[in-house]
Design a protein around this motif. Sequence first.
Motif, PDB file in Angstrom:
ATOM      1  N   HIS A  10       3.576  25.640  15.718  1.00  0.00           N
ATOM      2  CA  HIS A  10       2.237  26.211  15.833  1.00  0.00           C
ATOM      3  C   HIS A  10       2.318  27.736  15.872  1.00  0.00           C
ATOM      4  CE1 HIS A  10       1.300  22.161  17.983  1.00  0.00           C
ATOM      5  NE2 HIS A  10       1.127  22.057  16.667  1.00  0.00           N
ATOM      6  N   ALA A  11       1.268  28.373  15.381  1.00  0.00           N
ATOM      7  CA  ALA A  11       1.229  29.836  15.372  1.00  0.00           C
ATOM      8  C   ALA A  11       1.163  30.358  16.805  1.00  0.00           C
ATOM      9  CB  ALA A  11       0.022  30.341  14.569  1.00  0.00           C
ATOM     10  N   VAL A  12       1.942  31.404  17.085  1.00  0.00           N
ATOM     11  CA  VAL A  12       1.936  32.043  18.394  1.00  0.00           C
ATOM     12  C   VAL A  12       0.772  33.041  18.453  1.00  0.00           C
ATOM     13  CG1 VAL A  12       3.226  33.534  19.980  1.00  0.00           C
ATOM     14  CG2 VAL A  12       4.423  31.782  18.636  1.00  0.00           C
ATOM     15  N   LEU A  13      -0.033  32.947  19.510  1.00  0.00           N
ATOM     16  CA  LEU A  13      -1.201  33.814  19.645  1.00  0.00           C
ATOM     17  C   LEU A  13      -1.032  34.749  20.832  1.00  0.00           C
ATOM     18  CD1 LEU A  13      -4.088  31.215  19.108  1.00  0.00           C
ATOM     19  CD2 LEU A  13      -2.972  32.648  17.387  1.00  0.00           C
ATOM     20  N   VAL A  14      -1.538  35.980  20.702  1.00  0.00           N
ATOM     21  CA  VAL A  14      -1.601  36.954  21.788  1.00  0.00           C
ATOM     22  C   VAL A  14      -3.014  37.492  21.833  1.00  0.00           C
ATOM     23  CG1 VAL A  14      -0.810  39.168  22.654  1.00  0.00           C
ATOM     24  CG2 VAL A  14       0.827  37.600  21.624  1.00  0.00           C
ATOM     25  N   ASP A  15      -3.721  37.213  22.919  1.00  0.00           N
ATOM     26  CA  ASP A  15      -5.134  37.589  23.029  1.00  0.00           C
ATOM     27  C   ASP A  15      -5.945  37.006  21.880  1.00  0.00           C
ATOM     28  OD1 ASP A  15      -4.602  39.055  25.310  1.00  0.00           O
ATOM     29  OD2 ASP A  15      -4.196  40.897  24.191  1.00  0.00           O
ATOM     30  N   GLY A  16      -5.605  35.791  21.474  1.00  0.00           N
ATOM     31  CA  GLY A  16      -6.340  35.129  20.401  1.00  0.00           C
ATOM     32  C   GLY A  16      -5.982  35.598  19.013  1.00  0.00           C
ATOM     33  N   LYS A  17      -4.972  36.458  18.888  1.00  0.00           N
ATOM     34  CA  LYS A  17      -4.588  37.003  17.582  1.00  0.00           C
ATOM     35  C   LYS A  17      -3.223  36.449  17.184  1.00  0.00           C
ATOM     36  CE  LYS A  17      -6.957  41.298  18.788  1.00  0.00           C
ATOM     37  NZ  LYS A  17      -6.755  42.730  19.104  1.00  0.00           N
TER      38      LYS A  17
END
Length: 256
Positions: A10-17
Motif C-alpha cells: 500500500h502507498a505510504v501516506l504523510v498527512d494524507g499525501k
Amino acid sequence: MKLKLDENGHAVLVDGKPVYVHDDGKEVPFDAAGTVATISRLNGEARGHRERAQAAEETVKAFEGITDPAAARNAIDIVSKLDQKKLVDAGEIDTVRSEISKAFQAQLDEANTKASGYEKQLYEERIGGAFSRSKFITEKLAIPGDMVQSRFGANFKIEDGKTVAYDQHGNKIFSRSRPGEVADFDEAIETLVEHYPYRDNILKSSGKSGGGAHQSDNNGTGTGKSYSREQFASMPPAQQADIGKQVSTGAVTITD
C-alpha cells in the motif's frame, strides 16, 4: 521518482499525501492539490504574457514604415518647440527643460537612496530573522545562525515580497514537496548545506566519540579551545571548516 509502498504493497501516506522516493533517496510527500493550483496559476500567467505581447504588437503597427527612429524623435522634438514658440523662444525651452531635469533628478536620487535604505532594512529583518529562527539550523548544524548567514546569506534574495534562494550555479531552489513553487527557507538552507563541500564539518555530531576525533592542527587549534564569533568570522574558509568540525565534537567552543 517512485511511489513508496509499505510491506503490504500500500502507498505510504504523510498527512494524507503519498510519499515518493527521489533518485537520490530523499523521501518527499507529494502535494497533488498544491501542484494543480500551481499549474493553474502558471497557465494564467502565460495567458497574461500572451495578452501583453498582442497589445505590444498592436502598438508597434502604428510605427510601421519608420526606418530611422532617431530622425523621428528629432522631428517630434522640433514640432514640440514650434508649438511652444508662441510663448517662449526655443532656446529658452531648452534651458527650462534642463532646470526641470536637474530638479527631477535630485528628487529621484533622494527617492532611490531612501528606497535602498528600506530595502536593506527589509533584507536584514526578513533574511537575518530567518537564519536566527531556523529550526533546521538550530537542530542540525553545529554553528550558530549568524555564522551560517555569513556563508549562505548571499544565496537568498527578496523578490516580489518573497524570500527566494539560489544555488551555487545561480538557479532558483524549488521545493520538492510543492512542485513549481520555490522552496521555503528551511528547505532551501537544507539543500544548500547538502551541496556544501564542508557540510560534514558544520553538521552536528551524531554523539559518537573516540580516538578518531580531531584534536589539533597546524593552525593552532586544540582541545579545550574557545573562540569568539568575531575571531571565527575573521578566519579563512579552510580554518573555519576545521573549527566547525571541532565544534561538532565538543573540542572547541564558539562564544559571544
